[in-house]
Scaffold this motif. Structure first.
Motif, PDB file in Angstrom:
ATOM      1  N   PRO A 221     -16.062  20.450  -9.026  1.00  0.00           N
ATOM      2  CA  PRO A 221     -17.302  20.552  -9.265  1.00  0.00           C
ATOM      3  C   PRO A 221     -17.805  19.570 -10.430  1.00  0.00           C
ATOM      4  N   VAL A 222     -17.004  18.983 -11.240  1.00  0.00           N
ATOM      5  CA  VAL A 222     -17.754  18.008 -12.185  1.00  0.00           C
ATOM      6  C   VAL A 222     -17.654  16.623 -11.800  1.00  0.00           C
ATOM      7  N   ALA A 223     -16.492  16.027 -10.967  1.00  0.00           N
ATOM      8  CA  ALA A 223     -16.374  14.663 -10.907  1.00  0.00           C
ATOM      9  C   ALA A 223     -15.420  14.510  -9.642  1.00  0.00           C
ATOM     10  N   THR A 224     -15.431  13.191  -9.131  1.00  0.00           N
ATOM     11  CA  THR A 224     -14.781  12.956  -7.902  1.00  0.00           C
ATOM     12  C   THR A 224     -13.741  12.004  -8.431  1.00  0.00           C
ATOM     13  N   LEU A 225     -12.283  12.106  -8.142  1.00  0.00           N
ATOM     14  CA  LEU A 225     -11.084  11.084  -8.428  1.00  0.00           C
ATOM     15  C   LEU A 225     -10.512  10.549  -7.212  1.00  0.00           C
ATOM     16  N   SER A 226     -10.420   9.173  -7.402  1.00  0.00           N
ATOM     17  CA  SER A 226      -9.725   8.451  -6.375  1.00  0.00           C
ATOM     18  C   SER A 226      -8.598   7.714  -6.775  1.00  0.00           C
ATOM     19  N   PHE A 227      -7.601   7.665  -6.192  1.00  0.00           N
ATOM     20  CA  PHE A 227      -6.603   6.550  -6.386  1.00  0.00           C
ATOM     21  C   PHE A 227      -5.820   6.257  -5.225  1.00  0.00           C
ATOM     22  N   SER A 228      -4.960   4.935  -5.137  1.00  0.00           N
ATOM     23  CA  SER A 228      -4.639   4.529  -4.011  1.00  0.00           C
ATOM     24  C   SER A 228      -3.313   3.800  -4.424  1.00  0.00           C
ATOM     25  N   ALA A 229      -2.266   3.541  -3.357  1.00  0.00           N
ATOM     26  CA  ALA A 229      -1.240   2.794  -3.356  1.00  0.00           C
ATOM     27  C   ALA A 229      -1.304   1.431  -2.314  1.00  0.00           C
ATOM     28  N   THR A 230      -0.969   0.413  -3.112  1.00  0.00           N
ATOM     29  CA  THR A 230      -1.142  -0.886  -2.089  1.00  0.00           C
ATOM     30  C   THR A 230       0.404  -1.341  -1.914  1.00  0.00           C
ATOM     31  N   ALA A 231       0.576  -1.638  -0.703  1.00  0.00           N
ATOM     32  CA  ALA A 231       1.871  -2.055   0.065  1.00  0.00           C
ATOM     33  C   ALA A 231       1.812  -3.264   0.881  1.00  0.00           C
ATOM     34  N   THR A 232       2.691  -4.234   0.957  1.00  0.00           N
ATOM     35  CA  THR A 232       3.059  -5.132   1.885  1.00  0.00           C
ATOM     36  C   THR A 232       3.824  -4.745   3.103  1.00  0.00           C
ATOM     37  N   PHE A 233       3.624  -5.189   4.372  1.00  0.00           N
ATOM     38  CA  PHE A 233       4.567  -4.704   5.428  1.00  0.00           C
ATOM     39  C   PHE A 233       5.079  -6.196   6.119  1.00  0.00           C
ATOM     40  N   GLU A 234       6.148  -6.015   7.202  1.00  0.00           N
ATOM     41  CA  GLU A 234       6.778  -7.049   7.898  1.00  0.00           C
ATOM     42  C   GLU A 234       7.114  -6.377   9.272  1.00  0.00           C
ATOM     43  N   VAL A 235       6.688  -7.191  10.203  1.00  0.00           N
ATOM     44  CA  VAL A 235       6.750  -6.771  11.467  1.00  0.00           C
ATOM     45  C   VAL A 235       8.213  -6.861  12.114  1.00  0.00           C
ATOM     46  N   ARG A 236       8.920  -5.768  12.153  1.00  0.00           N
ATOM     47  CA  ARG A 236      10.069  -5.821  12.720  1.00  0.00           C
ATOM     48  C   ARG A 236      10.515  -5.589  14.190  1.00  0.00           C
ATOM     49  N   SER A 237       9.541  -5.157  14.957  1.00  0.00           N
ATOM     50  CA  SER A 237       9.520  -4.934  16.354  1.00  0.00           C
ATOM     51  C   SER A 237       8.102  -4.610  16.918  1.00  0.00           C
ATOM     52  N   PRO A 238       8.047  -4.539  18.167  1.00  0.00           N
ATOM     53  CA  PRO A 238       6.518  -4.678  18.648  1.00  0.00           C
ATOM     54  C   PRO A 238       5.829  -3.309  18.265  1.00  0.00           C
ATOM     55  N   SER A 239       6.517  -2.217  17.682  1.00  0.00           N
ATOM     56  CA  SER A 239       6.086  -1.062  17.288  1.00  0.00           C
ATOM     57  C   SER A 239       6.325  -0.705  15.815  1.00  0.00           C
ATOM     58  N   ARG A 240       7.154  -1.403  15.408  1.00  0.00           N
ATOM     59  CA  ARG A 240       7.806  -1.080  14.183  1.00  0.00           C
ATOM     60  C   ARG A 240       7.534  -1.972  12.945  1.00  0.00           C
ATOM     61  N   ILE A 241       7.124  -1.433  11.687  1.00  0.00           N
ATOM     62  CA  ILE A 241       6.813  -2.292  10.609  1.00  0.00           C
ATOM     63  C   ILE A 241       7.667  -1.869   9.403  1.00  0.00           C
ATOM     64  N   GLN A 242       8.189  -2.644   8.488  1.00  0.00           N
ATOM     65  CA  GLN A 242       8.897  -2.425   7.380  1.00  0.00           C
ATOM     66  C   GLN A 242       7.665  -2.472   6.213  1.00  0.00           C
TER      67      GLN A 242
END
Length: 344
Positions: A221-242
């Motif tokens: 009711p008082v405020a809105t708090l936002s946080f996030s996490a940033t990541a990098t990825f590598e393509v390992r297959s046509p459907s899978r990423i690391q």
């Protein structure tokens, strides 16, 4: 006695012999059956007065006179007659339908529209099923099982078997609508804290920079708090990423101009009235406004993410312009692209 009363006696003379009584035919007399013959035409020739009349010749209409009878023998060695062919051939009959070895229709028929309608119906059913379950955290076992059934049907009809090769579909901000067996469940449990709610969980994918940003928004009711996490990825297959997470970002809270408190709060199964607090909201709102002016414009706080659990993998099992379904070591995630009609 008078002769008028004498009976008249008639006698029949049979010079050839007397009549014999009726006798039935013996059972040994054979009975005759009608035989079926083909249509014959009688060809007659009119002979001249000088030549003797020639006998008429009888020939079948469909067979020649000199044709020989052909015997047919089946696989058991018994003689049989050939099956008669069709009487007529309809020239204006419908053309045969084309079926391949899988029973599909003609390749010239476009069924993509029907498939799109079916997928759209499955996606709507999935979103409607998990609506109001707080991303699946409050879903009952029946709703969870129904949602997983829709997920399996969508995965079986995945229109993008190589999602990592479709950046035009993969890029964008994706809104989480359902998760199961996920590491996010402790975060979703924050929604049980009174006056605090998990408003939105999203994932922004950028294939150009090979980065992913997971963001969460909490509201009170008082405020809105936002946080996030940033990541990098590598393509390992046509459907899978690391995926490898790098740092966490905490944005300054957004202070609301007006404080809207509910009348009651459920705390450990007991309802607590907030009427006394509502009467003192005037001074509290002034204090909140001062805090908002102080922290407004401050840069976000960035914190590196240490530890060995920064790496993860993600397998995209369904992808189109509206929905993405991913499975990983963190669980199952169903996301809808921001701006899609499925969110409204």
């Amino acid at each position: 006695m008078s002769t008028l009363y004498n009976p008249l006696i008639f006698t029949i003379k049979n010079p050839k012999g007397s009549l014999k009584p009726h006798t039935s035919l013996p059972s040994s007399v054979p009975t005759f059956r009608l035989r079926k013959f083909q249509n014959f035409s009688v060809q007659s020739s009119i002979s001249s007065s000088n030549e003797p009349e020639k006998p008429t010749s009888i020939t079948p209409d469909n067979d020649k006179a000199d044709d020989k009878m052909v015997e047919f023998v089946d696989e058991w060695g018994e003689k049989s007659e050939p099956e008669p062919g069709p009487v007529t051939k309809l020239a204006d009959s419908d053309p045969p339908e084309y079926d391949d070895e899988w029973g599909n229709g003609s390749p010239g028929v476009d069924v993509s529209g029907e498939e799109d309608e079916k997928l759209l119906e499955l996606k709507r059913c999935l979103v409607d099923t998990v609506y109001g379950t707080d991303f699946g955290f409050r879903a009952s076992s029946e709703i969870r099982a129904e949602a997983l059934e829709f997920v399996c049907q969508l995965e079986a009809a995945n229109p993008s078997p190589a999602p990592t090769e479709s950046p035009e579909l993969l890029d964008g901000n994706w809104i989480l609508v359902f998760t199961a067996f996920s590491e996010l469940l402790p975060l979703l449990a924050v929604g049980n804290i009174p006056l605090l709610k998990v408003e939105k969980i999203s994932q922004d994918v950028n294939t150009n920079s090979s980065t992913i940003e997971n963001a969460t928004t909490l509201s009170s009711p008082v405020a809105t708090l936002s946080f996030s996490a940033t990541a990098t990825f590598e393509v390992r297959s046509p459907s899978r990423i690391q995926v490898e997470f790098k740092e966490g970002n905490f944005k300054p809270p957004e202070i609301k101009s007006n404080i809207n408190l509910p009348e009651t709060v459920d705390l450990f199964g007991q309802k607590i009235s907030l009427s006394p607090v509502q009467q003192s909201l005037g001074p509290l709102e002034n204090a909140v406004a001062g805090i908002a002016r102080t922290i407004s414009g401050q840069p976000p706080l960035k914190i590196p993410i240490p530890g060995g659990r920064t790496k993860s993998w993600l397998l995209t099992t369904y992808l189109d312009k509206d929905m993405r379904i991913s499975r990983g070591d963190g669980g199952l995630f169903v996301l809808v692209k921001e701006g899609s009609s499925l969110l409204y």
